[in-house]
Design a protein around this motif. Structure first.
Motif, PDB file in Angstrom:
ATOM      1  N   GLY A   1      -8.064  -5.790  19.469  1.00  0.00           N
ATOM      2  CA  GLY A   1      -7.183  -5.081  18.671  1.00  0.00           C
ATOM      3  C   GLY A   1      -7.281  -3.666  19.112  1.00  0.00           C
ATOM      4  N   GLU A   2      -8.474  -3.119  19.403  1.00  0.00           N
ATOM      5  CA  GLU A   2      -8.811  -1.634  19.359  1.00  0.00           C
ATOM      6  C   GLU A   2      -7.961  -1.484  21.025  1.00  0.00           C
ATOM      7  OE1 GLU A   2     -12.485   1.577  20.151  1.00  0.00           O
ATOM      8  OE2 GLU A   2     -13.003  -0.641  19.781  1.00  0.00           O
ATOM      9  N   LYS A   3      -8.064  -2.365  21.832  1.00  0.00           N
ATOM     10  CA  LYS A   3      -7.389  -2.231  23.280  1.00  0.00           C
ATOM     11  C   LYS A   3      -5.799  -2.023  23.011  1.00  0.00           C
ATOM     12  CE  LYS A   3      -7.230  -5.620  25.891  1.00  0.00           C
ATOM     13  NZ  LYS A   3      -7.517  -6.797  26.904  1.00  0.00           N
ATOM     14  N   PHE A   4      -5.276  -2.490  22.042  1.00  0.00           N
ATOM     15  CA  PHE A   4      -3.795  -2.474  21.738  1.00  0.00           C
ATOM     16  C   PHE A   4      -3.557  -1.654  20.513  1.00  0.00           C
ATOM     17  CE2 PHE A   4      -4.599  -6.419  24.068  1.00  0.00           C
ATOM     18  CZ  PHE A   4      -3.675  -6.002  24.898  1.00  0.00           C
ATOM     19  N   ASN A   5      -4.443  -0.865  20.106  1.00  0.00           N
ATOM     20  CA  ASN A   5      -4.170   0.065  18.846  1.00  0.00           C
ATOM     21  C   ASN A   5      -3.734  -0.924  17.594  1.00  0.00           C
ATOM     22  OD1 ASN A   5      -4.771   2.309  20.287  1.00  0.00           O
ATOM     23  ND2 ASN A   5      -2.832   2.384  20.966  1.00  0.00           N
ATOM     24  N   LEU A   6      -4.544  -1.888  17.565  1.00  0.00           N
ATOM     25  CA  LEU A   6      -4.144  -2.927  16.421  1.00  0.00           C
ATOM     26  C   LEU A   6      -5.449  -2.890  15.547  1.00  0.00           C
ATOM     27  CD1 LEU A   6      -2.276  -5.908  17.982  1.00  0.00           C
ATOM     28  CD2 LEU A   6      -1.231  -3.926  16.992  1.00  0.00           C
ATOM     29  N   GLU A   7      -5.256  -3.003  14.059  1.00  0.00           N
ATOM     30  CA  GLU A   7      -6.355  -3.354  13.257  1.00  0.00           C
ATOM     31  C   GLU A   7      -5.767  -3.813  11.977  1.00  0.00           C
ATOM     32  OE1 GLU A   7      -7.949   0.328  11.806  1.00  0.00           O
ATOM     33  OE2 GLU A   7      -6.133   0.881  10.686  1.00  0.00           O
ATOM     34  N   LEU A   8      -6.669  -4.921  11.439  1.00  0.00           N
ATOM     35  CA  LEU A   8      -6.215  -5.483  10.358  1.00  0.00           C
ATOM     36  C   LEU A   8      -5.961  -4.880   9.000  1.00  0.00           C
ATOM     37  CD1 LEU A   8      -8.469  -8.894  10.406  1.00  0.00           C
ATOM     38  CD2 LEU A   8      -6.058  -8.727  10.627  1.00  0.00           C
ATOM     39  N   ALA A   9      -4.964  -5.169   8.325  1.00  0.00           N
ATOM     40  CA  ALA A   9      -4.707  -4.291   7.017  1.00  0.00           C
ATOM     41  C   ALA A   9      -5.085  -5.266   5.896  1.00  0.00           C
ATOM     42  CB  ALA A   9      -3.195  -4.026   6.779  1.00  0.00           C
ATOM     43  N   PHE A  10      -4.790  -6.484   6.109  1.00  0.00           N
ATOM     44  CA  PHE A  10      -5.419  -7.678   5.183  1.00  0.00           C
ATOM     45  C   PHE A  10      -5.039  -8.854   5.536  1.00  0.00           C
ATOM     46  CE2 PHE A  10      -0.684  -6.995   3.953  1.00  0.00           C
ATOM     47  CZ  PHE A  10      -0.276  -8.503   3.991  1.00  0.00           C
ATOM     48  N   VAL A  11      -5.557 -10.073   4.968  1.00  0.00           N
ATOM     49  CA  VAL A  11      -5.322 -11.411   5.326  1.00  0.00           C
ATOM     50  C   VAL A  11      -5.030 -11.921   3.882  1.00  0.00           C
ATOM     51  CG1 VAL A  11      -6.368 -13.530   6.359  1.00  0.00           C
ATOM     52  CG2 VAL A  11      -6.749 -11.354   7.287  1.00  0.00           C
ATOM     53  N   TRP A  12      -3.936 -12.702   3.785  1.00  0.00           N
ATOM     54  CA  TRP A  12      -3.919 -13.555   2.410  1.00  0.00           C
ATOM     55  C   TRP A  12      -3.661 -15.202   2.664  1.00  0.00           C
ATOM     56  CZ3 TRP A  12      -0.043 -16.851   1.221  1.00  0.00           C
ATOM     57  CH2 TRP A  12       0.042 -17.590  -0.135  1.00  0.00           C
ATOM     58  N   ASN A  13      -4.196 -15.772   1.967  1.00  0.00           N
ATOM     59  CA  ASN A  13      -3.721 -17.316   1.894  1.00  0.00           C
ATOM     60  C   ASN A  13      -3.787 -17.851   0.555  1.00  0.00           C
ATOM     61  OD1 ASN A  13      -4.034 -19.653   3.830  1.00  0.00           O
ATOM     62  ND2 ASN A  13      -5.618 -20.303   2.459  1.00  0.00           N
ATOM     63  N   ARG A  14      -3.242 -18.928   0.547  1.00  0.00           N
ATOM     64  CA  ARG A  14      -2.822 -19.402  -0.814  1.00  0.00           C
ATOM     65  C   ARG A  14      -4.141 -19.982  -1.446  1.00  0.00           C
ATOM     66  NH1 ARG A  14       2.086 -21.049  -2.734  1.00  0.00           N
ATOM     67  NH2 ARG A  14       2.803 -21.112  -0.548  1.00  0.00           N
ATOM     68  N   THR A  15      -4.840 -20.513  -0.811  1.00  0.00           N
ATOM     69  CA  THR A  15      -6.212 -20.747  -1.235  1.00  0.00           C
ATOM     70  C   THR A  15      -7.053 -19.897  -0.729  1.00  0.00           C
ATOM     71  OG1 THR A  15      -5.682 -23.106  -0.990  1.00  0.00           O
ATOM     72  CG2 THR A  15      -7.968 -22.682  -1.165  1.00  0.00           C
ATOM     73  N   VAL A  16      -7.711 -19.019  -1.728  1.00  0.00           N
ATOM     74  CA  VAL A  16      -8.468 -17.842  -1.230  1.00  0.00           C
ATOM     75  C   VAL A  16      -9.754 -18.173  -0.828  1.00  0.00           C
ATOM     76  CG1 VAL A  16      -9.495 -17.099  -3.605  1.00  0.00           C
ATOM     77  CG2 VAL A  16      -8.994 -15.274  -1.814  1.00  0.00           C
ATOM     78  N   GLU A  17     -10.453 -19.175  -1.216  1.00  0.00           N
ATOM     79  CA  GLU A  17     -11.673 -19.725  -1.009  1.00  0.00           C
ATOM     80  C   GLU A  17     -11.900 -20.086   0.716  1.00  0.00           C
ATOM     81  OE1 GLU A  17     -11.011 -20.450  -5.105  1.00  0.00           O
ATOM     82  OE2 GLU A  17      -9.821 -21.034  -3.417  1.00  0.00           O
ATOM     83  N   LYS A  18     -10.515 -20.338   1.202  1.00  0.00           N
ATOM     84  CA  LYS A  18     -10.619 -20.540   2.700  1.00  0.00           C
ATOM     85  C   LYS A  18     -11.101 -19.113   3.442  1.00  0.00           C
ATOM     86  CE  LYS A  18      -7.912 -22.684   6.402  1.00  0.00           C
ATOM     87  NZ  LYS A  18      -6.456 -23.588   6.681  1.00  0.00           N
ATOM     88  N   LEU A  19     -10.952 -17.886   2.822  1.00  0.00           N
ATOM     89  CA  LEU A  19     -11.278 -16.724   3.421  1.00  0.00           C
ATOM     90  C   LEU A  19     -12.626 -16.385   3.400  1.00  0.00           C
ATOM     91  CD1 LEU A  19      -8.415 -14.669   2.113  1.00  0.00           C
ATOM     92  CD2 LEU A  19      -8.321 -16.050   4.159  1.00  0.00           C
ATOM     93  N   GLU A  20     -13.416 -17.221   2.365  1.00  0.00           N
ATOM     94  CA  GLU A  20     -14.628 -16.578   2.346  1.00  0.00           C
ATOM     95  C   GLU A  20     -15.803 -17.054   3.323  1.00  0.00           C
ATOM     96  OE1 GLU A  20     -15.665 -14.980  -0.593  1.00  0.00           O
ATOM     97  OE2 GLU A  20     -13.515 -15.335  -1.366  1.00  0.00           O
ATOM     98  N   GLY A  21     -16.543 -15.833   3.533  1.00  0.00           N
ATOM     99  CA  GLY A  21     -17.412 -16.132   4.697  1.00  0.00           C
ATOM    100  C   GLY A  21     -16.840 -15.654   6.178  1.00  0.00           C
ATOM    101  N   ILE A  22     -15.554 -15.752   6.170  1.00  0.00           N
ATOM    102  CA  ILE A  22     -14.825 -15.473   7.431  1.00  0.00           C
ATOM    103  C   ILE A  22     -14.070 -14.053   7.411  1.00  0.00           C
ATOM    104  CG2 ILE A  22     -13.127 -16.270   9.119  1.00  0.00           C
ATOM    105  CD1 ILE A  22     -13.352 -18.941   8.018  1.00  0.00           C
ATOM    106  N   ILE A  23     -13.567 -13.721   6.206  1.00  0.00           N
ATOM    107  CA  ILE A  23     -12.698 -12.475   6.311  1.00  0.00           C
ATOM    108  C   ILE A  23     -13.570 -11.445   5.127  1.00  0.00           C
ATOM    109  CG2 ILE A  23     -10.600 -11.403   5.402  1.00  0.00           C
ATOM    110  CD1 ILE A  23     -10.328 -13.079   7.959  1.00  0.00           C
ATOM    111  N   GLU A  24     -13.803 -10.319   6.035  1.00  0.00           N
ATOM    112  CA  GLU A  24     -14.651  -9.374   4.859  1.00  0.00           C
ATOM    113  C   GLU A  24     -13.748  -9.274   3.547  1.00  0.00           C
ATOM    114  OE1 GLU A  24     -13.751  -9.031   7.901  1.00  0.00           O
ATOM    115  OE2 GLU A  24     -14.913  -7.938   9.340  1.00  0.00           O
ATOM    116  N   PRO A  25     -14.744  -9.027   2.581  1.00  0.00           N
ATOM    117  CA  PRO A  25     -13.920  -8.900   0.995  1.00  0.00           C
ATOM    118  C   PRO A  25     -13.106  -7.802   0.894  1.00  0.00           C
ATOM    119  CG  PRO A  25     -16.301  -9.219   0.965  1.00  0.00           C
ATOM    120  CD  PRO A  25     -16.080  -9.191   2.330  1.00  0.00           C
TER     121      PRO A  25
END
Length: 277
Positions: free
Chosen positions: A29-53
């Motif tokens: 992302g840094e090379k292309f000037n991209l950064e994450l704003a958010f990640v959403w999933n219908r089942t939020v538990e799937k994000l745990e341990g992978i996506i920062e709170p």
């Protein structure tokens, strides 16, 4: 947006494609000037341990507070149906499930919002080989016909209604459907996004005149095949008709809806190589 300014990307959906895009943004992302704003999933538990709170979005209606420049939907057509207008009113939108655009009312509303908001509606090319060439032919008025045949193992389909029942009885190579893509999209909303992208590229033909063929073949458990037949104008002097035929052999894990080569196509689309609707 000025040169060098970071583009904030919101990812809606955290299946195989969503996870891949998150990993790519983290690694490159840094090379292309991209950064994450958010990640959403219908089942939020799937994000745990992978996506920062602080990057997890628990309520999709709160997306605007994350100030995304581009929202990438890689979840389900229903998400764009229910939230597409809201997304476009606040940010650019890339639809990873363009089968939703087979509903003419939804397509028209999204186009209108894009015009009034100043934001852009994008469709990733996905497994569509030569999409930009098809779009250029449509722009010039030289595109006369487009036929797309998608062949997968029966287990790689997620179908609805009569098509699902027909697929369950497949023993040998079987044509499940042949006809306008518009009628196919509601029956195979997760499987024919390539066809839907083609309909957007071939805007002079659209969902009613682009022909889709869906084939179930038990002999290819780890491949997704996409055959594209393009017909152009007839030469006035010779009478010959312009035509191009391509065959894409996309490796795929057994039973997966998305072929492996499609992931890199999504990433390229996110970087700017996409079809604008």
């Amino acid at each position: 947006m000025s040169m060098g300014e970071m583009r904030r990307i919101g990812i809606v959906g955290f299946g195989h494609v969503g996870l891949y895009l998150v990993q790519q943004i983290r690694e490159e992302g840094e090379k292309f000037n991209l950064e994450l704003a958010f990640v959403w999933n219908r089942t939020v538990e799937k994000l745990e341990g992978i996506i920062e709170p602080h990057l997890q979005l628990h309520r999709l209606l709160e997306f605007e507070s994350r100030k995304a420049d581009l929202i990438v939907e890689v979840a389900h057509p229903d998400i764009t149906r229910d939230y597409g207008e809201l997304f476009l009113s606040a940010a650019n939108l890339m639809i990873g499930s363009p089968t939703v655009l087979s509903d003419p009312e939804i397509e028209q509303k999204l186009r209108e919002i894009a015009k009034t908001s100043g934001h852009t509606l994008y469709v990733p090319s996905g497994a569509l080989w030569g999409g930009e060439d098809i779009q250029r032919m449509a722009d010039r008025g030289t595109l006369k016909g487009l036929r797309i045949t998608m062949t997968k193992h029966p287990d790689s389909f997620q179908l609805q209604g009569d098509l699902a029942q027909k697929n369950q009885t497949v023993q040998d190579r079987t044509i499940l459907y042949e006809g306008p893509v518009r009628d196919l999209c509601p029956m195979a909303p997760n499987n024919v996004n390539t066809m839907a992208a083609a309909c957007m590229a071939a805007h002079t033909l659209g969902f009613d005149r682009v022909i889709g063929v869906l084939v179930a073949d038990p002999s290819i458990p780890d491949w997704h095949l996409v055959d594209i037949e393009v017909t152009g104008t007839r030469n006035k002097e010779t009478g010959q008709v312009f035509s191009v035929t391509t065959k894409r052999c996309n490796p795929a894990k057994a039973g997966h809806v998305t072929g492996s080569a499609t992931f890199s196509s999504f990433w390229s689309s996110l970087l700017g190589k996409h079809l604008s609707a």
